[in-house]
Design an enzyme around this catalytic site. Structure first.
Site, PDB file in Angstrom:
ATOM      1  N   ARG A  67      56.826 -71.153  27.848  1.00 36.51           N
ATOM      2  CA  ARG A  67      55.284 -71.221  28.063  1.00 36.51           C
ATOM      3  C   ARG A  67      55.191 -71.952  29.315  1.00 36.51           C
ATOM      4  O   ARG A  67      55.851 -72.525  29.721  1.00 36.51           O
ATOM      5  CB  ARG A  67      54.495 -71.940  27.065  1.00 36.51           C
ATOM      6  CG  ARG A  67      54.696 -71.215  25.538  1.00 36.51           C
ATOM      7  CD  ARG A  67      53.612 -71.534  24.650  1.00 36.51           C
ATOM      8  NE  ARG A  67      52.383 -71.110  24.924  1.00 36.51           N
ATOM      9  CZ  ARG A  67      51.743 -69.948  24.892  1.00 36.51           C
ATOM     10  NH1 ARG A  67      52.589 -69.276  24.161  1.00 36.51           N
ATOM     11  NH2 ARG A  67      50.713 -69.641  25.015  1.00 36.51           N
TER      12      ARG A  67
ATOM     13  N   HIS B 101      64.491 -60.985  14.884  1.00 39.84           N
ATOM     14  CA  HIS B 101      63.878 -60.678  13.691  1.00 39.84           C
ATOM     15  C   HIS B 101      64.900 -60.050  12.577  1.00 39.84           C
ATOM     16  O   HIS B 101      65.222 -58.854  12.722  1.00 39.84           O
ATOM     17  CB  HIS B 101      62.477 -59.520  13.753  1.00 39.84           C
ATOM     18  CG  HIS B 101      61.731 -59.650  12.685  1.00 39.84           C
ATOM     19  ND1 HIS B 101      60.590 -59.040  12.602  1.00 39.84           N
ATOM     20  CD2 HIS B 101      61.715 -60.343  11.411  1.00 39.84           C
ATOM     21  CE1 HIS B 101      59.837 -59.366  11.413  1.00 39.84           C
ATOM     22  NE2 HIS B 101      60.654 -60.073  10.657  1.00 39.84           N
TER      23      HIS B 101
ATOM     24  N   GLU C 245      54.312 -68.336  18.750  1.00 41.98           N
ATOM     25  CA  GLU C 245      53.716 -68.903  19.792  1.00 41.98           C
ATOM     26  C   GLU C 245      52.651 -69.665  19.285  1.00 41.98           C
ATOM     27  O   GLU C 245      52.290 -70.821  20.052  1.00 41.98           O
ATOM     28  CB  GLU C 245      53.092 -67.630  20.459  1.00 41.98           C
ATOM     29  CG  GLU C 245      53.902 -66.669  21.196  1.00 41.98           C
ATOM     30  CD  GLU C 245      53.262 -66.003  22.183  1.00 41.98           C
ATOM     31  OE1 GLU C 245      52.992 -66.409  23.409  1.00 41.98           O
ATOM     32  OE2 GLU C 245      52.951 -64.707  22.217  1.00 41.98           O
TER      33      GLU C 245
ATOM     34  N   GLY D 137      52.249 -67.787  27.077  1.00 41.26           N
ATOM     35  CA  GLY D 137      53.572 -67.251  26.967  1.00 41.26           C
ATOM     36  C   GLY D 137      54.129 -66.660  28.094  1.00 41.26           C
ATOM     37  O   GLY D 137      53.612 -65.654  28.592  1.00 41.26           O
TER      38      GLY D 137
ATOM     39  N   LEU E 155      53.074 -65.752  15.608  1.00 41.15           N
ATOM     40  CA  LEU E 155      52.935 -66.971  15.010  1.00 41.15           C
ATOM     41  C   LEU E 155      54.015 -68.237  15.689  1.00 41.15           C
ATOM     42  O   LEU E 155      53.723 -69.414  15.499  1.00 41.15           O
ATOM     43  CB  LEU E 155      53.521 -66.639  13.417  1.00 41.15           C
ATOM     44  CG  LEU E 155      53.723 -67.803  12.379  1.00 41.15           C
ATOM     45  CD1 LEU E 155      52.174 -68.445  12.101  1.00 41.15           C
ATOM     46  CD2 LEU E 155      53.916 -67.164  10.985  1.00 41.15           C
TER      47      LEU E 155
ATOM     48  N   VAL F 123      56.185 -62.988  16.223  1.00 39.80           N
ATOM     49  CA  VAL F 123      56.388 -63.693  17.576  1.00 39.80           C
ATOM     50  C   VAL F 123      54.786 -64.410  17.912  1.00 39.80           C
ATOM     51  O   VAL F 123      54.936 -65.545  18.200  1.00 39.80           O
ATOM     52  CB  VAL F 123      56.452 -62.410  18.822  1.00 39.80           C
ATOM     53  CG1 VAL F 123      56.167 -62.962  20.062  1.00 39.80           C
ATOM     54  CG2 VAL F 123      57.988 -61.961  18.607  1.00 39.80           C
TER      55      VAL F 123
ATOM     56  N   PHE G  11      55.702 -57.937   7.175  1.00 39.38           N
ATOM     57  CA  PHE G  11      55.392 -58.610   8.355  1.00 39.38           C
ATOM     58  C   PHE G  11      55.819 -58.233   9.496  1.00 39.38           C
ATOM     59  O   PHE G  11      57.067 -57.943   9.761  1.00 39.38           O
ATOM     60  CB  PHE G  11      55.968 -60.136   8.164  1.00 39.38           C
ATOM     61  CG  PHE G  11      55.307 -61.150   8.862  1.00 39.38           C
ATOM     62  CD1 PHE G  11      54.191 -61.068   9.291  1.00 39.38           C
ATOM     63  CD2 PHE G  11      56.189 -62.226   9.396  1.00 39.38           C
ATOM     64  CE1 PHE G  11      53.702 -62.357  10.298  1.00 39.38           C
ATOM     65  CE2 PHE G  11      55.907 -63.183  10.235  1.00 39.38           C
ATOM     66  CZ  PHE G  11      54.556 -63.300  10.485  1.00 39.38           C
ATOM     67  N   ALA G  12      55.163 -57.695  10.406  1.00 41.50           N
ATOM     68  CA  ALA G  12      55.560 -57.315  11.711  1.00 41.50           C
ATOM     69  C   ALA G  12      56.117 -58.022  12.686  1.00 41.50           C
ATOM     70  O   ALA G  12      55.718 -59.290  12.639  1.00 41.50           O
ATOM     71  CB  ALA G  12      54.408 -56.570  12.361  1.00 41.50           C
ATOM     72  N   THR G  13      57.217 -57.585  13.524  1.00 44.12           N
ATOM     73  CA  THR G  13      58.014 -58.543  14.396  1.00 44.12           C
ATOM     74  C   THR G  13      56.741 -58.972  15.533  1.00 44.12           C
ATOM     75  O   THR G  13      56.977 -60.158  16.009  1.00 44.12           O
ATOM     76  CB  THR G  13      58.899 -57.692  15.333  1.00 44.12           C
ATOM     77  OG1 THR G  13      59.932 -57.187  14.109  1.00 44.12           O
ATOM     78  CG2 THR G  13      59.468 -58.550  16.206  1.00 44.12           C
ATOM     79  N   GLY G  14      55.893 -58.161  15.895  1.00 46.29           N
ATOM     80  CA  GLY G  14      54.893 -58.812  17.118  1.00 46.29           C
ATOM     81  C   GLY G  14      54.097 -59.735  16.153  1.00 46.29           C
ATOM     82  O   GLY G  14      53.556 -60.669  17.030  1.00 46.29           O
ATOM     83  N   PHE G  15      53.552 -59.882  15.107  1.00 49.02           N
ATOM     84  CA  PHE G  15      53.013 -60.930  14.368  1.00 49.02           C
ATOM     85  C   PHE G  15      53.783 -62.108  14.242  1.00 49.02           C
ATOM     86  O   PHE G  15      53.565 -63.085  14.216  1.00 49.02           O
ATOM     87  CB  PHE G  15      52.251 -60.470  12.973  1.00 49.02           C
ATOM     88  CG  PHE G  15      51.183 -59.391  13.099  1.00 49.02           C
ATOM     89  CD1 PHE G  15      50.190 -59.681  13.960  1.00 49.02           C
ATOM     90  CD2 PHE G  15      51.297 -58.336  12.570  1.00 49.02           C
ATOM     91  CE1 PHE G  15      49.002 -58.680  14.016  1.00 49.02           C
ATOM     92  CE2 PHE G  15      50.165 -57.304  12.800  1.00 49.02           C
ATOM     93  CZ  PHE G  15      48.977 -57.671  13.514  1.00 49.02           C
TER      94      PHE G  15
END
Length: 149
Positions: free
Chosen positions: A120, A76, A50, A69, A48, A46, A40-44
């Protein structure tokens, strides 16, 4: 934004991680990412987090409003292979006018994988679109001037 959006509100959202949310899938054109493990990527993660905050906010928005955001500060801490379900807990910890702050925590059923804060900003989409149009016009003008030079 309705006055019902207050600190203390919480939501939990779970998502089963598919193969398409791994590090190599983050930027498939990036050779460097292709060499990394399929976790699982850090970007994904983040994204999730959001998404979970959006679920908390959405019942409290007026028609035509949304949120963007503006800041993320999360760790992570642990890798998660595809197939596991990640659950994100989000709590609204501050409301200052249209600026919202959340504490987010992600768990994969084995342990905490990430935690931190996310901010946000509530906007009307009409105002946001006007701002984007101005930016696009500035880019078009710069491109036009560059082509004429």
């Amino acid at each position: 934004m309705r006055p019902t959006l207050i600190p203390g509100l919480q939501v939990q959202f779970s998502y089963k991680i598919p193969d398409t949310k791994t590090v190599p899938q983050l930027y498939p054109e990036a050779e460097e990412f292709q060499a990394m493990p399929e976790v699982f990527a850090t970007g994904f993660m983040v994204g999730l987090m959001e998404w979970t905050c959006l679920k908390l906010i959405s019942p409290h928005l007026d028609e035509g409003e949304g949120s963007l955001g503006t800041h993320i500060n999360v760790s992570h801490q642990s890798a998660t292979p595809p197939g596991l379900t990640v659950t994100v807990d989000a709590e609204c910890i501050e409301v200052r006018g249209p600026r919202l702050k959340f504490h987010v925590r992600a768990h994969d059923g084995i342990g905490v994988i990430g935690e931190g804060e996310h901010e946000r900003f509530v906007v009307t989409w009409e105002r946001f679109d006007r701002g984007m149009q101005k930016k696009l016009q500035a880019v078009q003008q710069a491109d036009s001037e560059e082509a004429g030079a």
